[in-house]
Design a protein around this motif. Structure first.
Motif, PDB file in Angstrom:
ATOM      1  N   ASP A 122     -25.283  -9.564 -25.337  1.00 47.41           N
ATOM      2  CA  ASP A 122     -24.222 -10.041 -24.702  1.00 47.41           C
ATOM      3  C   ASP A 122     -22.910  -9.533 -25.387  1.00 47.41           C
ATOM      4  OD1 ASP A 122     -22.042 -10.649 -23.180  1.00 47.41           O
ATOM      5  OD2 ASP A 122     -22.654 -12.898 -22.765  1.00 47.41           O
ATOM      6  N   LEU A 123     -22.742  -8.244 -24.976  1.00 47.55           N
ATOM      7  CA  LEU A 123     -21.452  -7.448 -25.947  1.00 47.55           C
ATOM      8  C   LEU A 123     -20.180  -8.142 -25.708  1.00 47.55           C
ATOM      9  CD1 LEU A 123     -22.686  -3.890 -26.010  1.00 47.55           C
ATOM     10  CD2 LEU A 123     -23.478  -5.498 -27.588  1.00 47.55           C
ATOM     11  N   HIS A 124     -19.791  -8.754 -24.270  1.00 44.71           N
ATOM     12  CA  HIS A 124     -18.481  -9.177 -24.184  1.00 44.71           C
ATOM     13  C   HIS A 124     -18.507 -10.349 -24.968  1.00 44.71           C
ATOM     14  CE1 HIS A 124     -17.614  -6.281 -20.891  1.00 44.71           C
ATOM     15  NE2 HIS A 124     -18.818  -6.158 -20.739  1.00 44.71           N
ATOM     16  N   ALA A 125     -19.251 -11.141 -24.756  1.00 47.66           N
ATOM     17  CA  ALA A 125     -19.286 -12.451 -25.593  1.00 47.66           C
ATOM     18  C   ALA A 125     -19.242 -12.530 -27.063  1.00 47.66           C
ATOM     19  CB  ALA A 125     -20.319 -13.580 -25.199  1.00 47.66           C
ATOM     20  N   ALA A 126     -19.761 -11.479 -27.535  1.00 48.95           N
ATOM     21  CA  ALA A 126     -20.068 -11.223 -29.128  1.00 48.95           C
ATOM     22  C   ALA A 126     -18.722 -10.566 -29.712  1.00 48.95           C
ATOM     23  CB  ALA A 126     -20.945 -10.159 -29.091  1.00 48.95           C
ATOM     24  N   ALA A 153     -12.334  -8.124 -37.172  1.00 48.13           N
ATOM     25  CA  ALA A 153     -11.576  -7.629 -36.233  1.00 48.13           C
ATOM     26  C   ALA A 153     -12.167  -6.068 -35.875  1.00 48.13           C
ATOM     27  CB  ALA A 153     -10.006  -7.422 -36.648  1.00 48.13           C
ATOM     28  N   ALA A 154     -12.709  -5.615 -37.127  1.00 50.84           N
ATOM     29  CA  ALA A 154     -13.387  -4.090 -37.276  1.00 50.84           C
ATOM     30  C   ALA A 154     -14.622  -4.591 -36.079  1.00 50.84           C
ATOM     31  CB  ALA A 154     -13.638  -3.610 -38.650  1.00 50.84           C
ATOM     32  N   ARG A 155     -15.247  -5.625 -36.454  1.00 52.44           N
ATOM     33  CA  ARG A 155     -16.326  -5.759 -35.682  1.00 52.44           C
ATOM     34  C   ARG A 155     -16.410  -5.775 -34.317  1.00 52.44           C
ATOM     35  NH1 ARG A 155     -21.071  -8.189 -37.973  1.00 52.44           N
ATOM     36  NH2 ARG A 155     -22.883  -7.663 -36.631  1.00 52.44           N
ATOM     37  N   ALA A 156     -15.279  -6.322 -33.807  1.00 53.04           N
ATOM     38  CA  ALA A 156     -14.717  -6.587 -32.474  1.00 53.04           C
ATOM     39  C   ALA A 156     -14.552  -5.387 -31.888  1.00 53.04           C
ATOM     40  CB  ALA A 156     -13.434  -7.445 -32.326  1.00 53.04           C
ATOM     41  N   ALA A 157     -13.775  -4.468 -32.689  1.00 58.97           N
ATOM     42  CA  ALA A 157     -13.408  -2.900 -32.240  1.00 58.97           C
ATOM     43  C   ALA A 157     -14.829  -2.392 -32.073  1.00 58.97           C
ATOM     44  CB  ALA A 157     -12.548  -2.448 -33.368  1.00 58.97           C
ATOM     45  N   GLU A 158     -15.530  -2.334 -32.879  1.00 57.57           N
ATOM     46  CA  GLU A 158     -16.939  -1.695 -32.668  1.00 57.57           C
ATOM     47  C   GLU A 158     -17.471  -1.932 -31.248  1.00 57.57           C
ATOM     48  OE1 GLU A 158     -19.564  -2.332 -36.122  1.00 57.57           O
ATOM     49  OE2 GLU A 158     -18.269  -1.208 -37.383  1.00 57.57           O
ATOM     50  N   ASP A 195     -15.841  -0.629 -28.290  1.00 54.55           N
ATOM     51  CA  ASP A 195     -16.130   0.675 -28.186  1.00 54.55           C
ATOM     52  C   ASP A 195     -17.551   0.826 -27.580  1.00 54.55           C
ATOM     53  OD1 ASP A 195     -13.956   1.584 -29.332  1.00 54.55           O
ATOM     54  OD2 ASP A 195     -14.552   1.976 -31.134  1.00 54.55           O
ATOM     55  N   ASP A 196     -18.458   0.049 -27.878  1.00 56.70           N
ATOM     56  CA  ASP A 196     -19.779   0.072 -27.385  1.00 56.70           C
ATOM     57  C   ASP A 196     -19.845  -0.392 -25.968  1.00 56.70           C
ATOM     58  OD1 ASP A 196     -20.911   0.744 -29.689  1.00 56.70           O
ATOM     59  OD2 ASP A 196     -21.564  -1.329 -30.442  1.00 56.70           O
ATOM     60  N   GLU A 247     -11.912  -8.002 -23.370  1.00 58.63           N
ATOM     61  CA  GLU A 247     -11.880  -8.153 -24.897  1.00 58.63           C
ATOM     62  C   GLU A 247     -10.900  -6.934 -25.624  1.00 58.63           C
ATOM     63  OE1 GLU A 247     -15.120 -10.329 -23.013  1.00 58.63           O
ATOM     64  OE2 GLU A 247     -14.606  -8.003 -22.672  1.00 58.63           O
ATOM     65  N   ARG A 248     -10.711  -5.724 -24.554  1.00 54.78           N
ATOM     66  CA  ARG A 248      -9.800  -4.733 -25.407  1.00 54.78           C
ATOM     67  C   ARG A 248      -8.508  -5.371 -25.435  1.00 54.78           C
ATOM     68  NH1 ARG A 248     -11.308   0.361 -25.805  1.00 54.78           N
ATOM     69  NH2 ARG A 248     -13.206   0.233 -24.427  1.00 54.78           N
ATOM     70  N   GLY A 249      -8.126  -6.306 -24.474  1.00 51.03           N
ATOM     71  CA  GLY A 249      -6.749  -6.837 -24.628  1.00 51.03           C
ATOM     72  C   GLY A 249      -6.709  -7.709 -25.635  1.00 51.03           C
ATOM     73  N   TRP A 250      -7.713  -8.613 -25.953  1.00 53.66           N
ATOM     74  CA  TRP A 250      -7.726  -9.434 -27.202  1.00 53.66           C
ATOM     75  C   TRP A 250      -7.837  -8.700 -28.390  1.00 53.66           C
ATOM     76  CZ3 TRP A 250      -6.540 -14.268 -27.339  1.00 53.66           C
ATOM     77  CH2 TRP A 250      -6.693 -15.114 -26.353  1.00 53.66           C
TER      78      TRP A 250
END
Length: 544
Positions: free
Chosen positions: A73-77, A101-106, A109-110, A117-120
């Motif tokens: 679940d990439l969105h929740a992660a 934050a870098a992990r969230a950006a990856e 992108d996936d 999540e892009r807004g967050w």
């Protein structure tokens, strides 16, 4: 999972749904994180954040992240990574916050497609831009976050984006726009649209924004709302410290200094429990300001040192303390540093009143004048009563120090009216004392006596001993011995009480050269050759 564990998990979920965070936390803690799903771990993390410790929040949320990632679940992660970054940054763990934050950006992108999540992520990056001093990029990112929240009907992101837009508008000098945006964010909170943690963040962020520009009306209204929100949630620990800080700030303004000190002590205890070091520094700074006004200079010094040790700049309070200690050169040097530092309008609102006071106490009248004008301009733009009162007081003090007592009176009358309107007895009394000085200079002794007596009573009521003593020194009899002027009697009384020339200068808001000149005139009129002899004369003639 056995039946007993299932029952406990269900009970925890019921407690969580009802807003009983402590009961939910206790039930999930008994279950243990290994028995919880990813979604349950997310709720558990939220409950921990409201009643538990920072380290435990991070541990539970990391488990939730791993569970979401394992389930694909990439969105929740990504959402979990964003919240981890926010939690860590709030507690000063910036390296780890950047990593998450870098992990969230990856993960965003996936995901590839447009997603909330892009807004967050944009919201997170806004803080990086702020740290780099790039307000333009920060505003672009917060607009992206807000627009994304609206597009995906994410109430938390929309409200947080609205609140952040308000703070950035205020930082950029667009005060009316910024305060209106904070109002918008607060409406969303009061309407119950937000999750508990985000509601608490919006409450505190909005109150801080109003506090920065001295909008006491909004601070009072929103602090009362925050207090009701905190009281309605059993076991709540998060945000209660901020609530205590803001209550204390209002108590200080309204003259309840003992109550304010107790509130800040309580807030510090709660911040210690939450591991929030910068916030503890804020309580130390507030405490130092009150102790300084009370005349506890050693206590104020220790409080300011604690604030500095915790990363909070104790200026301009510390400069005012040095002035009270007779360290005029150090005081002016500190103000010079403050005034030369790059600062936006919010920071200038905070530092200008104290800077004017220090410069006038050091005889730097013409340097103080443009600062009073700048403060007036900011007050006009903000529209807050307290800031307008501070600006009028600064103008009046400048004109009085420049020798124009008649010109100072209209400013001081306006300042007194505004301080009274703001229910600020100490500041109203400071203004009345200056009015009394103006009237003495203009020869209206009877009116001056009334103003000074009222000021002294107010100072004694709040516990401002140094200012009460100063008012007493001004309440000289109408017929003064030895041909002394009222100002010379002020100087003589302080000298007789053991004050040095720098200390006399600080208390009477004069330059040291002016004090020395007054003292020379006193010696000549009394036909004495020393401070000791002059002091003896003061005692013999009941001037002390």
């Amino acid at each position: 999972m056995n039946r007993r564990t299932l029952d406990t998990v269900d009970t925890a979920a019921d407690h969580y749904a009802r807003g009983d965070w402590q009961a939910a936390y206790d039930a999930w803690s008994r279950t243990g994180p290994d028995a919880l799903s990813a979604a349950e771990l997310e709720c558990f993390a939220a409950a921990v954040g409201l009643v538990g410790t920072h380290d435990e929040v991070v541990a539970v949320r990391q488990r939730a992240f791993r569970a979401h990632e394992a389930a694909g679940d990439l969105h929740a992660a990504a959402g979990c990574a964003v919240r981890l970054s926010m939690d860590l940054a709030e507690h000063g763990e910036h390296a780890l916050a950047g990593g998450w934050a870098a992990r969230a950006a990856e993960l965003v992108d996936d995901i590839g497609a447009d997603c909330v999540e892009r807004g967050w992520l944009a919201f997170l990056l806004m803080f990086r831009a702020l740290g780099e001093g790039d307000l333009v990029e920060a505003e672009r990112l917060v607009h992206e976050a807000y627009d994304t929240g609206r597009r995906f009907h994410d109430a938390d992101l929309t409200a947080m984006g609205t609140c952040a837009r308000g703070r950035l508008s205020i930082m950029s000098g667009r005060f009316a726009e910024g305060l209106a945006q904070l109002d918008d964010a607060m409406v969303r909170v009061v309407a119950g649209e937000l999750s508990p943690v985000m509601a608490g963040h919006v409450y505190c962020t909005a109150i801080e924004g109003a506090q920065e520009v001295s909008d006491v009306g909004r601070v009072a209204e929103w602090t009362a709302a925050l207090e009701r929100w905190c009281d309605a949630q059993p076991g709540l620990l998060a945000f209660t410290g901020q609530c205590a800080v803001h209550r204390g700030q209002l108590m200080r303004l309204r003259g309840a200094w003992d109550d304010a000190l107790r509130e800040w002590s309580l807030a510090a205890e709660r911040y210690v429990a939450l591991g929030s070091t910068p916030a503890i520094g804020l309580t130390a700074l507030e405490t130092g300001d009150v102790l300084r006004l009370r005349g506890d200079l050693a206590g104020a010094d220790a409080a300011y040192q604690r604030a500095a040790d915790l990363g909070v700049d104790p200026q301009p309070g510390l400069a005012l303390l040095w002035q009270a200690q007779g360290r005029s050169a150090a005081s002016v040097a500190a103000v010079d540093r403050l005034l030369a530092s790059p600062a936006g309008p919010v920071e200038r609102c905070r530092t200008l009143p104290g800077s004017v006071e220090v410069l006038l106490a050091s005889g730097e009248v013409e340097r103080a004048r443009p600062l009073a004008l700048e403060l007036e301009s900011l007050a006009s733009a903000v529209g807050a009563v307290v800031l307008s009162a501070a600006a009028a007081l600064a103008h009046g003090a400048v004109e009085l120090a420049a020798g124009d007592a008649a010109g100072a009176l209209p400013y001081l009358r306006k300042a007194h009216q505004l301080w009274t309107q703001s229910s600020s007895p100490y500041d109203a009394a400071v203004t009345r004392l200056l009015v009394g000085r103006c009237l003495l200079a203009l020869g209206d002794t009877s009116s001056a006596q009334r103003e000074l007596a009222a000021a002294r009573a107010a100072f004694r009521q709040v516990g401002a001993a140094p200012m009460a003593d100063l008012a007493s020194s001004l309440l000289a009899p109408a017929s003064l011995p030895g041909g002394l002027t009222a100002r010379e009697v002020e100087v003589l009384r302080l000298v007789a009480s053991g004050r040095s020339n720098p200390q006399v200068a600080a208390e009477l808001v004069l330059s040291e050269k002016t004090v020395a000149r007054h003292l020379s005139n006193i010696f000549t009129k009394l036909d004495v050759a020393s401070r000791t002899a002059a002091a003896a004369y003061a005692f013999e003639h009941d001037l002390v």
